[in-house]
Motif scaffolding. Structure first.
Motif, mmCIF file in Angstrom:
data_model
loop_
_atom_site.group_PDB
_atom_site.id
_atom_site.type_symbol
_atom_site.label_atom_id
_atom_site.label_comp_id
_atom_site.label_asym_id
_atom_site.label_seq_id
_atom_site.Cartn_x
_atom_site.Cartn_y
_atom_site.Cartn_z
ATOM 1 N N SER A 6 55.154 46.033 22.799
ATOM 2 C CA SER A 6 53.791 45.579 22.567
ATOM 3 C C SER A 6 53.703 44.158 22.055
ATOM 4 N N ILE A 7 54.838 43.506 21.795
ATOM 5 C CA ILE A 7 54.746 42.165 21.238
ATOM 6 C C ILE A 7 54.440 41.127 22.306
ATOM 7 N N THR A 46 46.455 34.931 14.538
ATOM 8 C CA THR A 46 47.087 35.051 13.227
ATOM 9 C C THR A 46 48.089 36.197 13.309
ATOM 10 N N VAL A 47 49.305 35.937 12.868
ATOM 11 C CA VAL A 47 50.407 36.897 13.023
ATOM 12 C C VAL A 47 51.024 37.186 11.661
ATOM 13 N N PHE A 48 51.096 38.472 11.343
ATOM 14 C CA PHE A 48 51.788 38.912 10.132
ATOM 15 C C PHE A 48 53.179 39.376 10.522
ATOM 16 N N ALA A 221 44.435 42.061 7.922
ATOM 17 C CA ALA A 221 43.509 41.027 8.370
ATOM 18 C C ALA A 221 44.030 40.234 9.570
ATOM 19 N N PHE A 222 45.259 40.469 9.989
ATOM 20 C CA PHE A 222 45.889 39.648 11.026
ATOM 21 C C PHE A 222 45.662 40.221 12.420
ATOM 22 N N ASP A 223 45.661 39.334 13.422
ATOM 23 C CA ASP A 223 45.492 39.760 14.816
ATOM 24 C C ASP A 223 46.703 40.528 15.328
ATOM 25 N N GLN A 224 47.873 40.095 14.944
ATOM 26 C CA GLN A 224 49.118 40.691 15.438
ATOM 27 C C GLN A 224 50.004 40.994 14.232
#
Length: 235
Positions: A6-7, A46-48, A221-224
């Motif tokens: 999924s990445i 935004t990526v965590f 809160a991050f998109d990914q």
């Protein structure tokens, strides 16, 4: 956390990629090495990046910043083919294109809040006269009192130093922000305030944000969201 499959974000074929990795091998010359088979980050996301101790978080961020060489594979950051570049060649690009928030902040204690920010602008080739007002505006947005603008960084509280570090990372309007455990020394309230300030400015400017941390509470809160252990394999 998403699986390896999924990445590779779908539905973003027409969106430029801030980070594009294929078959990447990386590590310190005399230390641990890892392999990251495939990873793409569309611009503006935004990526965590959940990164337990020993997973190679800081090493990967150094590679993405062009500070460490690629051992094998392909790495494109903001269209720059870093797998073809030496660290010395990436310095001007890094100063202009990246904003980096270090875990220990890396402020120069003998410089004022303002001068720490202006130094980053200087390395990007910008004139002091063009950036002083912008730096002051950023500090005001980040709620740093005017009385502290000319105070040495060594005289600031941790929360105030964090605000200076955000302003320094954003002063050159970089398209990509790399943050390495920037909330690790903050309590819960200060951490929440820091994240709110960072997200507000990143969203406003349309930056891509890669935020590496072990604190999963921050991830919603991050998109990914992904775990470095799930995508990067030790060699």
């Amino acid at each position: 956390m998403p699986s390896n499959d999924s990445i590779n974000t779908t539905g973003t074929a027409d969106i430029p990629r801030a980070i594009d990795i294929t078959g990447l091998e990386y590590g310190h010359p005399k230390g641990q090495h890892w392999q990251l088979p495939r990873w793409q980050v569309p611009a503006g996301q935004t990526v965590f990046l959940a990164a337990p101790s020993g997973a190679g978080k800081s090493t990967l961020l150094s590679v993405l910043a062009g500070l460490l060489p690629v051992s094998a594979g392909q790495l494109s950051v903001l269209g720059e083919p870093l797998h073809h570049r030496r660290a010395a060649q990436t310095a001007p690009w890094r100063a202009r294109q990246l904003g980096i928030i270090f875990q220990n902040l890396n402020l120069l204690d003998y410089l004022s809040s303002l001068d720490n920010i202006l130094l980053a602008a200087h390395f990007a080739g910008r004139r002091k006269s063009d950036t002083t007002a912008a730096a002051r505006e950023l500090l005001a947005r980040l709620n740093l009192p005017e009385a502290l603008v000319h105070r040495r960084a060594s005289e600031l509280s941790l929360g105030q130093r964090q605000r200076v570090a955000i302003a320094r990372a954003l002063i050159n309007n970089p398209p990509l922000i790399l943050a390495d455990e920037p909330t690790s020394a903050l309590d819960e309230d200060n951490s929440r305030d820091f994240m709110a300030l960072l997200f507000a400015l990143v969203r406003e400017r349309g930056c891509t944000l890669l935020f590496a941390s072990h604190d999963q509470r921050l991830s919603d809160a991050f998109d990914q969201r992904l775990n470095l252990n799930d995508v990067s394999l030790p060699l």
